[in-house]
Write a protein that holds these residues in place. Structure first.
Motif, PDB file in Angstrom:
ATOM      1  N   ILE A 154       0.734  -1.200   0.014  1.00  0.00           N
ATOM      2  CA  ILE A 154       0.012   0.066  -0.074  1.00  0.00           C
ATOM      3  C   ILE A 154       0.691   1.336  -0.127  1.00  0.00           C
ATOM      4  N   PHE A 155       0.722   2.024  -1.057  1.00  0.00           N
ATOM      5  CA  PHE A 155       1.579   3.352  -1.148  1.00  0.00           C
ATOM      6  C   PHE A 155       1.279   4.371   0.065  1.00  0.00           C
ATOM      7  N   ASP A 156       2.264   5.037   0.837  1.00  0.00           N
ATOM      8  CA  ASP A 156       1.981   5.875   1.610  1.00  0.00           C
ATOM      9  C   ASP A 156       2.625   6.997   1.196  1.00  0.00           C
ATOM     10  N   TYR A 157       4.003   7.316   1.172  1.00  0.00           N
ATOM     11  CA  TYR A 157       4.845   8.379   1.036  1.00  0.00           C
ATOM     12  C   TYR A 157       5.854   7.989  -0.149  1.00  0.00           C
ATOM     13  N   ILE A 158       6.132   9.110  -0.935  1.00  0.00           N
ATOM     14  CA  ILE A 158       7.100   8.793  -2.041  1.00  0.00           C
ATOM     15  C   ILE A 158       7.972  10.151  -2.119  1.00  0.00           C
ATOM     16  N   PHE A 159       9.362   9.964  -2.095  1.00  0.00           N
ATOM     17  CA  PHE A 159      10.382  11.280  -2.199  1.00  0.00           C
ATOM     18  C   PHE A 159      11.336  10.772  -3.348  1.00  0.00           C
ATOM     19  N   TRP A 160      11.580  12.304  -3.962  1.00  0.00           N
ATOM     20  CA  TRP A 160      12.248  11.978  -5.194  1.00  0.00           C
ATOM     21  C   TRP A 160      13.120  13.152  -5.428  1.00  0.00           C
ATOM     22  N   ALA A 161      14.360  13.003  -5.837  1.00  0.00           N
ATOM     23  CA  ALA A 161      15.197  14.336  -6.393  1.00  0.00           C
ATOM     24  C   ALA A 161      15.831  14.025  -7.482  1.00  0.00           C
ATOM     25  N   PHE A 162      16.033  14.838  -8.524  1.00  0.00           N
ATOM     26  CA  PHE A 162      16.688  14.548  -9.913  1.00  0.00           C
ATOM     27  C   PHE A 162      18.387  14.681  -9.595  1.00  0.00           C
ATOM     28  N   ALA A 163      18.887  13.963 -10.471  1.00  0.00           N
ATOM     29  CA  ALA A 163      20.487  13.907  -9.922  1.00  0.00           C
ATOM     30  C   ALA A 163      21.045  15.254 -10.445  1.00  0.00           C
ATOM     31  N   PRO A 164      20.378  15.972 -11.565  1.00  0.00           N
ATOM     32  CA  PRO A 164      21.112  17.426 -11.837  1.00  0.00           C
ATOM     33  C   PRO A 164      20.523  18.338 -10.731  1.00  0.00           C
ATOM     34  N   ALA A 165      19.650  18.102 -10.138  1.00  0.00           N
ATOM     35  CA  ALA A 165      19.285  18.896  -9.057  1.00  0.00           C
ATOM     36  C   ALA A 165      20.357  18.869  -7.939  1.00  0.00           C
ATOM     37  N   ILE A 166      20.596  17.321  -7.655  1.00  0.00           N
ATOM     38  CA  ILE A 166      21.284  17.231  -6.526  1.00  0.00           C
ATOM     39  C   ILE A 166      22.862  17.745  -6.770  1.00  0.00           C
ATOM     40  N   GLN A 167      23.296  17.447  -7.839  1.00  0.00           N
ATOM     41  CA  GLN A 167      24.554  18.039  -8.260  1.00  0.00           C
ATOM     42  C   GLN A 167      24.643  19.504  -8.364  1.00  0.00           C
ATOM     43  N   GLY A 168      23.523  20.273  -8.703  1.00  0.00           N
ATOM     44  CA  GLY A 168      23.580  21.635  -8.901  1.00  0.00           C
ATOM     45  C   GLY A 168      23.658  22.297  -7.687  1.00  0.00           C
ATOM     46  N   PHE A 169      23.085  21.853  -6.688  1.00  0.00           N
ATOM     47  CA  PHE A 169      23.060  22.169  -5.220  1.00  0.00           C
ATOM     48  C   PHE A 169      24.404  22.747  -4.720  1.00  0.00           C
ATOM     49  N   ARG A 170      25.368  21.890  -5.113  1.00  0.00           N
ATOM     50  CA  ARG A 170      26.774  22.150  -4.705  1.00  0.00           C
ATOM     51  C   ARG A 170      27.304  23.467  -5.128  1.00  0.00           C
ATOM     52  N   HIS A 171      26.733  23.989  -6.086  1.00  0.00           N
ATOM     53  CA  HIS A 171      27.139  25.315  -6.438  1.00  0.00           C
ATOM     54  C   HIS A 171      26.134  26.445  -6.294  1.00  0.00           C
ATOM     55  N   LEU A 172      25.147  26.182  -5.429  1.00  0.00           N
ATOM     56  CA  LEU A 172      23.944  27.287  -4.942  1.00  0.00           C
ATOM     57  C   LEU A 172      24.580  27.732  -3.667  1.00  0.00           C
ATOM     58  N   LYS A 173      23.574  28.744  -3.434  1.00  0.00           N
ATOM     59  CA  LYS A 173      23.645  29.353  -1.903  1.00  0.00           C
ATOM     60  C   LYS A 173      23.290  28.238  -0.946  1.00  0.00           C
ATOM     61  N   PRO A 174      23.845  28.183   0.165  1.00  0.00           N
ATOM     62  CA  PRO A 174      23.371  27.108   1.257  1.00  0.00           C
ATOM     63  C   PRO A 174      21.887  27.717   1.813  1.00  0.00           C
ATOM     64  N   VAL A 175      20.982  28.034   1.043  1.00  0.00           N
ATOM     65  CA  VAL A 175      19.740  28.190   1.606  1.00  0.00           C
ATOM     66  C   VAL A 175      18.585  27.284   0.666  1.00  0.00           C
ATOM     67  N   ILE A 176      17.695  26.856   1.548  1.00  0.00           N
ATOM     68  CA  ILE A 176      16.564  26.013   0.806  1.00  0.00           C
ATOM     69  C   ILE A 176      15.333  26.338   1.745  1.00  0.00           C
ATOM     70  N   CYS A 177      14.206  26.904   0.632  1.00  0.00           N
ATOM     71  CA  CYS A 177      13.054  27.147   1.288  1.00  0.00           C
ATOM     72  C   CYS A 177      12.131  25.671   0.883  1.00  0.00           C
ATOM     73  N   VAL A 178      11.126  25.509   1.857  1.00  0.00           N
ATOM     74  CA  VAL A 178      10.313  24.382   2.231  1.00  0.00           C
ATOM     75  C   VAL A 178       9.077  24.755   2.217  1.00  0.00           C
ATOM     76  N   ASP A 179       8.067  24.030   1.420  1.00  0.00           N
ATOM     77  CA  ASP A 179       6.726  24.400   1.682  1.00  0.00           C
ATOM     78  C   ASP A 179       5.796  23.175   1.136  1.00  0.00           C
ATOM     79  N   GLY A 180       4.549  23.186   1.428  1.00  0.00           N
ATOM     80  CA  GLY A 180       3.639  22.361   1.002  1.00  0.00           C
ATOM     81  C   GLY A 180       2.392  22.910   0.352  1.00  0.00           C
ATOM     82  N   THR A 181       1.863  22.040  -0.379  1.00  0.00           N
ATOM     83  CA  THR A 181       0.474  22.596  -1.115  1.00  0.00           C
ATOM     84  C   THR A 181      -0.196  21.283  -1.290  1.00  0.00           C
TER      85      THR A 181
END
Length: 269
Positions: A154-181
Motif C-alpha cells: 500500500i502506497f503511503d509516501y514517496i520522495f524523489w530528487a533529480f540527479a542534476p538538482a542534487i549535483q547543482g545544489f553544490r554550486h548554489l547558495k546554502p539556502v533552502i525554502c520548503v513548503d507544501g501545497t
C-alpha cells in the motif's frame, strides 16, 4: 415530452403544457402501412412557452458527444476555456450548453486523451522508474503503509530528487525554502517541495514528496531525506519556511538538522 410511443404511433408535446400560460406545441405521427413510412398527422410548429424561447439546450447533446467534438482542441493544449467550448458547440451544433455540461465534456476529453485519475495513479511506479532510467543518479525513496503485506503493498509516501538538482545544489547558495501545497482531484494529498536559489536569485527545484498530510510524521520524513540525499556533507544549510508545526518539530528533533548543520528561520513575507 413523449406521451405515447407505440410501434405504429408516436406522440410528443411540450413540457410546458401545464404551465401558465400553457404551451400547446405538439406532434403526432403514425406509421402508414401502405407506404411503410411515418407520416406527421398533427403538428403545432410554434412554441409559446418562455422556457423554449430562452433556452436552446438539447438533452440529446451529451457531454460525451461534446468531448468527441473538442478532442482536437484539447490535443493542442488542455487549457481550453469553457466559454470557448460553449461557442464552438453553438457554432457546430446550433445548441446552447450549460457551463456544467461543457466542464464535464472537457474533463471527459482529457480522460480520453491522457487517462483518468485511477489510471494515472496506477502508473506512478512506472513513471518513477522511467524518471530514474532517463536521469541516472536520481534518488527515489518509497515509504509504504504499515499495514502493507508482501503481496499487497500500500502506497503511503514517496520522495524523489533529480540527479542534476542534487549535483547543482553544490554550486548554489546554502539556502533552502520548503513548503507544501494540496493536490486537486479525487485523490487528496499534499506535495512537499524544497527549492534553492542560484547566483541570480532564481528558484532551483531540489526535491519533491507526495504525502497524505502536512504533519509531525511527513515533514520529519521529508526533511531527513532532503538532508541525506540532497545536502549531503554540506555544513550550515539555512532552512526558510512558514511556522507549520511539522517543520518546526523536524528542525528541533532531527539530528541531521541540529546546528551547526542547519539553521532554521521563518519567512516574513
Amino acid at each position: 415530452k413523449v406521451r405515447e410511443s407505440m410501434p405504429r404511433s408516436w406522440y410528443v408535446r411540450c413540457r410546458a403544457r401545464i404551465s401558465v400560460p400553457p404551451c400547446h406545441w405538439q406532434l403526432r405521427a403514425t406509421l402508414r402501412s401502405s407506404h411503410n413510412m411515418w407520416m406527421i398527422v398533427t403538428l403545432a410548429d410554434a412554441h409559446t412557452c418562455i422556457r423554449v424561447c430562452y433556452n436552446n439546450d438539447h438533452r440529446g447533446l451529451s457531454s460525451d458527444i461534446i468531448a468527441e467534438h473538442i478532442i482536437p482542441h484539447i490535443m493542442n493544449g488542455p487549457v481550453y476555456k469553457i466559454k470557448e467550448i460553449q461557442a464552438s458547440v453553438k457554432q457546430e451544433f446550433h445548441c446552447d450548453v450549460s457551463y456544467k455540461k461543457a466542464w464535464y465534456a472537457r474533463r471527459r476529453a482529457i480522460d480520453i486523451l491522457y487517462g483518468d485519475w485511477p489510471t494515472s495513479i496506477s502508473q506512478l511506479p512506472t513513471y518513477i522508474q522511467e524518471l530514474q532510467r532517463s536521469n541516472p543518479g536520481t534518488v527515489v525513496v518509497w515509504d509504504h503503509h504499515p499495514s502493507s503485506t508482501p503481496s499487497n503493498i500500500i502506497f503511503d509516501y514517496i520522495f524523489w530528487a533529480f540527479a542534476p538538482a542534487i549535483q547543482g545544489f553544490r554550486h548554489l547558495k546554502p539556502v533552502i525554502c520548503v513548503d507544501g501545497t494540496f493536490l486537486k482531484g479525487p485523490y487528496r494529498g499534499k506535495v512537499l517541495v524544497a527549492v534553492g536559489f542560484d547566483a541570480n536569485g532564481s528558484m532551483f527545484p531540489l526535491a519533491y514528496a507526495l504525502v497524505d498530510e502536512e504533519n509531525n510524521r511527513s515533514w520529519p520524513w521529508f526533511m531527513r531525506l532532503l538532508r541525506i540525499h540532497v545536502c549531503g556533507e554540506m555544513q550550515k544549510i539555512y532552512i526558510i519556511s512558514d511556522r507549520h508545526h511539522g517543520i518546526i518539530n523536524a528542525m528541533h528533533t532531527l539530528e541531521e538538522w541540529q546546528e551547526p548543520l542547519g539553521v532554521h528561520r521563518f519567512c516574513l513575507i
